[in-house]
Design an enzyme around this catalytic site. Structure first.
Site, mmCIF file in Angstrom:
data_model
loop_
_atom_site.group_PDB
_atom_site.id
_atom_site.type_symbol
_atom_site.label_atom_id
_atom_site.label_comp_id
_atom_site.label_asym_id
_atom_site.label_seq_id
_atom_site.Cartn_x
_atom_site.Cartn_y
_atom_site.Cartn_z
ATOM 1 C CG ASP A 152 26.612 -11.789 25.271
ATOM 2 O OD1 ASP A 152 26.684 -11.338 26.245
ATOM 3 O OD2 ASP A 152 26.391 -11.358 24.053
ATOM 4 N NE ARG A 214 40.890 -17.049 21.382
ATOM 5 C CZ ARG A 214 39.743 -17.041 21.132
ATOM 6 N NH1 ARG A 214 39.067 -17.347 22.377
ATOM 7 N NH2 ARG A 214 39.210 -16.751 20.143
HETATM 8 P P1 XMP Z 1 26.009 -15.785 22.778
HETATM 9 O O1 XMP Z 1 25.433 -14.346 22.500
HETATM 10 O O2 XMP Z 1 25.602 -16.515 21.505
HETATM 11 O O3 XMP Z 1 27.355 -15.487 22.544
HETATM 12 O O4 XMP Z 1 25.486 -16.250 24.075
HETATM 13 C C1 XMP Z 1 28.269 -16.605 23.306
HETATM 14 C C2 XMP Z 1 29.479 -16.350 22.688
HETATM 15 O O5 XMP Z 1 29.940 -14.797 22.510
HETATM 16 C C3 XMP Z 1 31.233 -14.359 22.945
HETATM 17 N N1 XMP Z 1 31.032 -13.388 23.975
HETATM 18 C C4 XMP Z 1 32.263 -12.669 24.399
HETATM 19 N N2 XMP Z 1 33.512 -13.001 24.180
HETATM 20 N N3 XMP Z 1 34.005 -11.276 25.862
HETATM 21 C C5 XMP Z 1 34.443 -12.201 24.810
HETATM 22 O O6 XMP Z 1 35.570 -12.488 24.610
HETATM 23 C C6 XMP Z 1 32.661 -11.076 26.020
HETATM 24 O O7 XMP Z 1 32.362 -10.347 26.906
HETATM 25 C C7 XMP Z 1 31.684 -11.669 25.442
HETATM 26 N N4 XMP Z 1 30.488 -11.955 25.652
HETATM 27 C C8 XMP Z 1 30.013 -12.897 24.424
HETATM 28 C C9 XMP Z 1 32.014 -15.694 23.473
HETATM 29 O O8 XMP Z 1 32.447 -16.285 22.509
HETATM 30 C C10 XMP Z 1 30.687 -16.654 23.864
HETATM 31 O O9 XMP Z 1 31.145 -17.945 23.339
HETATM 32 MG MG MG Z 2 35.203 -15.403 21.525
#
Ligand code: XMP
Ligand code: MG
Length: 229
Positions: A152, A214
């Site tokens: 993300d 999940r």
């Molecule tokens: P970053 O922002 O550090 O985040 O790249 C990675 C983590 O953020 C969570 N994440 C999500 N979880 N739906 C989710 O259930 C989403 O759309 C989403 N976007 C980010 C996820 O835990 C990932 O490991």
């Molecule tokens: Mg998560």
């Protein structure tokens, strides 16, 4: 002789009736399991009542995910011939992807997990990364493949990669099932990217919202009313 047969028949009928009267639970109910648990599982099916209430739409079906997992496993197999990578799953979101990926791979590999702080109950990243569970094994001299559910902002993985560099692994590569490139806050990309997806909050196949969803076998877009309420 005829009377004996009639008596035997009556006794047999009585035995069957008694059995069903004493053990009514032995009867098999048609369709989707029994009791509350069965009803709950039924609600997770595609097109079920649960989906209509909580999800805007199904983004990726079970079949699409399975195809992508096989594709990624094939790429890893080609790249890691004669090597034994250490697959590091980032908990909890990657647990289902990790399980399917390593089974689709032919390359022998070792498996470990790290748990880091995530979004908690919200759907917006705080940017804070905390190690909740570290690796069980040393990564020195090893070929590490980080396995993530979704890339993300990139903050989580860039933090983990910086941390790992101190332990002198031979190599570190990133494998992620989902990628939201437009959300990136740090310059990082996956070596094995799965699906590029739009900036919407998704759940299922390991991904959660407040620890829910999940166990969905597919990936769905969460209805904004769930996290706005
Ligand atoms: P970053 O922002 O550090 O985040 O790249 C990675 C983590 O953020 C969570 N994440 C999500 N979880 N739906 C989710 O259930 C989403 O759309 C989403 N976007 C980010 C996820 O835990 C990932 O490991
Ligand atoms: Mg998560």
């Amino acid at each position: 002789m005829k009377n004996i047969r009639i008596i035997a028949l009556i006794l047999a009928v009585l035995m069957v009736i008694t059995t069903f009267a004493v053990f009514p639970s032995c009867t098999v109910k048609p369709g989707g399991g029994s009791g509350e648990k069965g009803a709950e599982i039924d609600n997770y099916q595609e097109g079920g009542a649960y989906m209509n209430a909580d999800f805007s739409r199904i983004l990726l079906t079970e079949a699409e995910i399975a195809g992508k997992v096989r594709e990624i496993a094939g790429r890893i197999d080609r790249d890691y011939e004669n090597r034994q990578p250490l697959m590091v799953g980032i908990l909890k979101g990657s647990f289902i992807f990790m399980a399917d990926l390593v089974r689709a791979m032919k390359t022998p590999c070792a498996v470990d997990f790290m748990a880091v702080s995530s979004y908690g109950k919200g759907s917006v990243s705080t940017g804070a990364v905390r190690i909740l569970k570290d690796l069980d094994t040393s990564i020195e001299g090893k070929d590490v493949i980080l396995v993530e559910d979704i890339l993300d902002s990139g903050l989580t993985l860039s933090y983990i990669i910086d941390l790992m560099a101190r332990s002198k692994p031979s190599s570190v590569r990133i494998c992620t099932l989902l990628d939201k490139p437009e959300r990136r806050k740090v310059p990082i990309s996956a070596d094995y990217p799965g699906f590029g997806i739009p900036d919407e909050f998704v759940v299922g196949y390991g991904l959660d919202y407040a620890e829910k969803y999940r166990n969905l076998p597919y990936i769905a877009v969460l209805s904004p009313h769930i996290y706005n309420s």
